[in-house]
Design a protein around this motif. Structure first.
Motif, PDB file in Angstrom:
ATOM      1  N   HIS A  96     -40.403  41.222 -17.345  1.00 39.29           N
ATOM      2  CA  HIS A  96     -40.105  40.339 -18.170  1.00 39.29           C
ATOM      3  C   HIS A  96     -40.554  38.813 -18.176  1.00 39.29           C
ATOM      4  O   HIS A  96     -41.064  38.265 -19.143  1.00 39.29           O
ATOM      5  CB  HIS A  96     -38.709  40.246 -18.959  1.00 39.29           C
ATOM      6  N   PHE A  97     -40.713  38.334 -17.013  1.00 43.99           N
ATOM      7  CA  PHE A  97     -41.002  37.047 -16.635  1.00 43.99           C
ATOM      8  C   PHE A  97     -41.918  36.832 -15.536  1.00 43.99           C
ATOM      9  O   PHE A  97     -41.672  36.528 -14.353  1.00 43.99           O
ATOM     10  CB  PHE A  97     -39.515  36.235 -16.303  1.00 43.99           C
ATOM     11  N   PRO A  98     -43.359  37.186 -15.813  1.00 41.49           N
ATOM     12  CA  PRO A  98     -44.373  37.155 -14.838  1.00 41.49           C
ATOM     13  C   PRO A  98     -44.273  35.861 -13.977  1.00 41.49           C
ATOM     14  O   PRO A  98     -44.778  35.966 -12.683  1.00 41.49           O
ATOM     15  CB  PRO A  98     -45.476  37.784 -15.351  1.00 41.49           C
ATOM     16  N   GLU A  99     -43.923  34.815 -14.882  1.00 38.76           N
ATOM     17  CA  GLU A  99     -44.263  33.526 -13.895  1.00 38.76           C
ATOM     18  C   GLU A  99     -43.441  33.036 -13.002  1.00 38.76           C
ATOM     19  O   GLU A  99     -43.417  32.495 -12.245  1.00 38.76           O
ATOM     20  CB  GLU A  99     -44.091  32.377 -15.176  1.00 38.76           C
ATOM     21  N   TYR A 100     -42.249  34.089 -13.041  1.00 36.02           N
ATOM     22  CA  TYR A 100     -41.306  34.016 -12.270  1.00 36.02           C
ATOM     23  C   TYR A 100     -41.188  35.287 -10.945  1.00 36.02           C
ATOM     24  O   TYR A 100     -40.385  35.144 -10.238  1.00 36.02           O
ATOM     25  CB  TYR A 100     -39.650  33.806 -12.689  1.00 36.02           C
ATOM     26  N   ALA A 101     -42.248  35.910 -10.997  1.00 40.98           N
ATOM     27  CA  ALA A 101     -42.260  36.929 -10.098  1.00 40.98           C
ATOM     28  C   ALA A 101     -42.601  37.027  -8.892  1.00 40.98           C
ATOM     29  O   ALA A 101     -43.831  36.133  -8.663  1.00 40.98           O
ATOM     30  CB  ALA A 101     -43.096  38.124 -11.230  1.00 40.98           C
ATOM     31  N   ASN A 102     -42.096  37.768  -8.013  1.00 37.81           N
ATOM     32  CA  ASN A 102     -42.693  37.925  -6.627  1.00 37.81           C
ATOM     33  C   ASN A 102     -43.048  39.395  -6.577  1.00 37.81           C
ATOM     34  O   ASN A 102     -42.846  40.174  -7.699  1.00 37.81           O
ATOM     35  CB  ASN A 102     -41.522  37.724  -5.440  1.00 37.81           C
ATOM     36  N   SER A 103     -43.907  39.738  -5.720  1.00 37.31           N
ATOM     37  CA  SER A 103     -44.391  41.109  -5.466  1.00 37.31           C
ATOM     38  C   SER A 103     -43.358  42.097  -5.544  1.00 37.31           C
ATOM     39  O   SER A 103     -42.495  42.116  -4.588  1.00 37.31           O
ATOM     40  CB  SER A 103     -45.192  41.226  -4.209  1.00 37.31           C
ATOM     41  N   PRO A 104     -43.306  43.098  -6.430  1.00 34.71           N
ATOM     42  CA  PRO A 104     -42.065  43.865  -6.793  1.00 34.71           C
ATOM     43  C   PRO A 104     -42.214  45.132  -5.470  1.00 34.71           C
ATOM     44  O   PRO A 104     -41.054  45.565  -5.062  1.00 34.71           O
ATOM     45  CB  PRO A 104     -42.386  44.443  -7.985  1.00 34.71           C
ATOM     46  N   VAL A 215     -44.952  28.377  -5.998  1.00 34.14           N
ATOM     47  CA  VAL A 215     -45.575  28.423  -7.419  1.00 34.14           C
ATOM     48  C   VAL A 215     -46.968  29.127  -7.388  1.00 34.14           C
ATOM     49  O   VAL A 215     -47.854  28.679  -6.764  1.00 34.14           O
ATOM     50  CB  VAL A 215     -45.790  27.146  -8.237  1.00 34.14           C
ATOM     51  N   ASP A 216     -47.227  30.243  -8.082  1.00 37.41           N
ATOM     52  CA  ASP A 216     -48.510  31.008  -8.188  1.00 37.41           C
ATOM     53  C   ASP A 216     -49.095  31.295  -6.655  1.00 37.41           C
ATOM     54  O   ASP A 216     -50.157  31.247  -6.451  1.00 37.41           O
ATOM     55  CB  ASP A 216     -49.441  30.268  -8.855  1.00 37.41           C
ATOM     56  N   GLY A 217     -47.938  31.444  -5.889  1.00 38.80           N
ATOM     57  CA  GLY A 217     -48.559  31.728  -4.373  1.00 38.80           C
ATOM     58  C   GLY A 217     -48.948  30.664  -3.322  1.00 38.80           C
ATOM     59  O   GLY A 217     -49.409  31.023  -2.465  1.00 38.80           O
ATOM     60  N   VAL A 218     -48.683  29.476  -4.113  1.00 38.90           N
ATOM     61  CA  VAL A 218     -49.103  28.337  -3.350  1.00 38.90           C
ATOM     62  C   VAL A 218     -47.404  27.784  -2.681  1.00 38.90           C
ATOM     63  O   VAL A 218     -46.635  27.632  -3.915  1.00 38.90           O
ATOM     64  CB  VAL A 218     -49.501  27.175  -3.990  1.00 38.90           C
ATOM     65  N   HIS A 219     -47.444  27.578  -1.591  1.00 39.70           N
ATOM     66  CA  HIS A 219     -46.103  27.432  -0.768  1.00 39.70           C
ATOM     67  C   HIS A 219     -45.914  25.871  -0.331  1.00 39.70           C
ATOM     68  O   HIS A 219     -46.662  25.455   0.374  1.00 39.70           O
ATOM     69  CB  HIS A 219     -45.741  28.278   0.522  1.00 39.70           C
ATOM     70  N   GLU A 220     -45.290  25.070  -1.220  1.00 41.80           N
ATOM     71  CA  GLU A 220     -44.991  23.779  -0.817  1.00 41.80           C
ATOM     72  C   GLU A 220     -43.702  23.895   0.318  1.00 41.80           C
ATOM     73  O   GLU A 220     -42.729  24.388   0.243  1.00 41.80           O
ATOM     74  CB  GLU A 220     -44.488  23.067  -2.079  1.00 41.80           C
ATOM     75  N   PHE A 270     -43.130  33.053  -6.200  1.00 47.32           N
ATOM     76  CA  PHE A 270     -42.645  32.066  -6.810  1.00 47.32           C
ATOM     77  C   PHE A 270     -41.237  31.830  -5.918  1.00 47.32           C
ATOM     78  O   PHE A 270     -40.535  32.730  -5.648  1.00 47.32           O
ATOM     79  CB  PHE A 270     -42.339  32.595  -8.266  1.00 47.32           C
ATOM     80  N   GLY A 271     -40.971  30.658  -6.199  1.00 47.61           N
ATOM     81  CA  GLY A 271     -39.254  30.263  -5.990  1.00 47.61           C
ATOM     82  C   GLY A 271     -39.051  29.911  -4.301  1.00 47.61           C
ATOM     83  O   GLY A 271     -40.001  29.503  -3.703  1.00 47.61           O
ATOM     84  N   PRO A 272     -37.800  29.295  -4.310  1.00 44.86           N
ATOM     85  CA  PRO A 272     -37.180  28.978  -3.292  1.00 44.86           C
ATOM     86  C   PRO A 272     -37.136  29.942  -2.007  1.00 44.86           C
ATOM     87  O   PRO A 272     -36.476  31.237  -2.374  1.00 44.86           O
ATOM     88  CB  PRO A 272     -36.054  28.171  -3.565  1.00 44.86           C
ATOM     89  N   MET A 273     -37.479  29.813  -0.799  1.00 47.33           N
ATOM     90  CA  MET A 273     -37.426  30.537   0.187  1.00 47.33           C
ATOM     91  C   MET A 273     -36.971  29.851   1.515  1.00 47.33           C
ATOM     92  O   MET A 273     -37.095  28.753   1.620  1.00 47.33           O
ATOM     93  CB  MET A 273     -38.691  31.260   0.655  1.00 47.33           C
TER      94      MET A 273
END
Length: 431
Positions: A96-104, A215-220, A270-273
């Motif tokens: 439902h939310f591909p913008e927030y998705a990591n590899s399932p 975000v979009d696979g770019v890791h800050e 996506f997201g914090p790690m």
């Protein structure tokens, strides 16, 4: 019924995830709590704040129905609060939310410590030798195959827990068998039953954490911290202090490329790690990856040290205001010092802890002694007496106060009067 405010869902909003809803509320957002069990894990129970949420949805196993409910409530995205919510979050975002998705396909590998190491090995990255099995004879064979039968130590740990829960350093032989049998079938700190036990090689070096936001696979890179830990018998990973290091620290030249490669291998988009990495003489190796915001007051600490935390970046992204990944710079020297109990019993001089918040560089203290001074020996991050945050532009002033705290800790008089059933009460600042 859909609310007029924009809506984010947080799956298992405990621990560091408890900070997400209040942060978004400040900007006019509404949040939905999605929970995967009837109650939060015991060590996280004090962080459950239902009043921070406009809706609470319990997951019953029907992901399609959950998706419909979230859509009906107007959710525009889903994030995980702690590890227990990461796999459900991945499944929801993939649908439902591909913008927030990591590899399932790699969702379990970001959650399970044994699977994590297997993925790294397949990708040709440095990884830990390990065996994950319900059968102790498999461990004995693994020791022989890897020439570890005479190793001074190996590590025994749960594959799906957190916070150094039950991590033990033991010698191969009878003690290893005892530790293995004690963990098999045990319910860990996050509520999962450990049907198999994870045994890994014990590596030596300096441990760091690398916190990122993708975000979009770019890791800050949001921040790098250096851990000081100690061991006591079989108990390993007792935190002593956590210190922020500058991005131009020599260690970062090895840590940061490796950390980014780990995230790519594990399908992070996506997201914090939060990655815990041992820097050995031969190079870095991942200890574990946590698919969530860093815990242990790290949002507060990052704000002090760098001006901007993972939580700040998440809030900016949700609100459509995420800036380009520019990394971080160290604004001042920040160290979080853990205060621990060296044995179980009753503290006879609790007043010695009362002045910690008044040290020259102290910014915050969450050190708490239970009524009557009754404590249990610190064996993991959940059983510390608290933490003192030190911050200053002068690193020598910070180090001086760190030493003062450790001297006070060493001078605690704890009389053995039987082990208490619980440790010191957790302060809400631990969220």
């Amino acid at each position: 019924m859909t609310t007029s405010a924009p809506v984010l869902a947080v799956v298992d909003p405990y621990g560091p995830g408890a900070l997400i809803a209040p942060a978004l509320r400040e900007h006019g957002w509404s949040c939905i709590a999605v929970t995967t069990s009837d109650r939060p894990p015991g060590p996280m129970a004090h962080t459950w704040q239902p009043e921070d949420f406009d809706h609470h949805v319990g997951y019953t196993g029907d992901i399609a129905e959950l998706g419909r409910r979230l859509a009906g409530l107007g959710a525009v995205g889903v994030v995980a609060g702690i590890e227990t919510g990461s796999e459900l979050t991945d499944a929801l975002c993939a649908r439902h939310f591909p913008e927030y998705a990591n590899s399932p396909a790699l969702s379990a590998s970001r959650r399970d410590k044994a699977l994590t190491q297997r993925v790294l090995a397949r990708a040709g990255l440095a990884s830990l030798r390990q065996v994950h099995t319900p059968v102790f004879s498999d461990v004995e064979q693994w020791l022989q195959d890897n020439a570890l039968a005479d190793a001074p130590w190996v590590i025994v740990k749960p594959a799906r827990s957190a916070g150094t829960d039950a991590v033990r350093r033991v010698q191969p032989g009878d003690r290893l068998r005892t530790a293995f049998e004690a963990m098999a079938g045990r319910r860990n700190a996050l509520g999962d039953v450990e049907h198999a036990v994870l045994v890994q090689e014990c590596v030596q070096g300096t441990e760091y954490s690398v916190d990122t936001f993708s975000v979009d696979g770019v890791h800050e890179i949001c921040g790098v911290t250096r851990y000081t830990k100690r061991s006591s018998g079989s108990v390993v990973g007792i935190y002593d202090s956590v210190e922020f290091v500058a991005p131009d620290d020599p260690a970062c030249r090895e840590l940061l490329p490796y950390a980014r490669a780990v995230l790519d291998a594990l399908g992070v988009r996506f997201g914090p790690m939060h990655a815990e990495i041992m820097l050995r003489p031969e190079g870095p190796v991942l200890i574990e990856l946590n698919p969530r915001l860093a815990g242990g007051q790290m949002a507060f600490l990052s704000g002090l040290a760098t001006g901007r935390s993972q939580l700040d970046r998440l809030v900016d992204f949700v609100r459509g205001r995420y800036r380009d990944a520019s990394g971080y710079r160290l604004l001042q020297h920040v160290t979080s010092v853990f205060v621990t109990a060296h044995q179980s019993g009753v503290i006879r001089n609790p007043d010695s802890l009362s002045g910690l918040a008044d040290l020259p560089t102290a910014v915050r203290s969450t050190v708490a002694v239970p009524p009557g001074g009754r404590v249990r020996m610190t064996s993991d991050v959940f059983s510390v007496l608290g933490r003192v945050v030190l911050a200053d532009r002068d690193p020598e002033r910070v180090e001086l106060d760190r030493r003062r705290i450790k001297r006070i800790e060493r001078d605690l008089r704890i009389d053995r009067v039987g082990a208490p059933t619980v440790g010191a009460p957790q302060n809400r600042n631990h969220r």
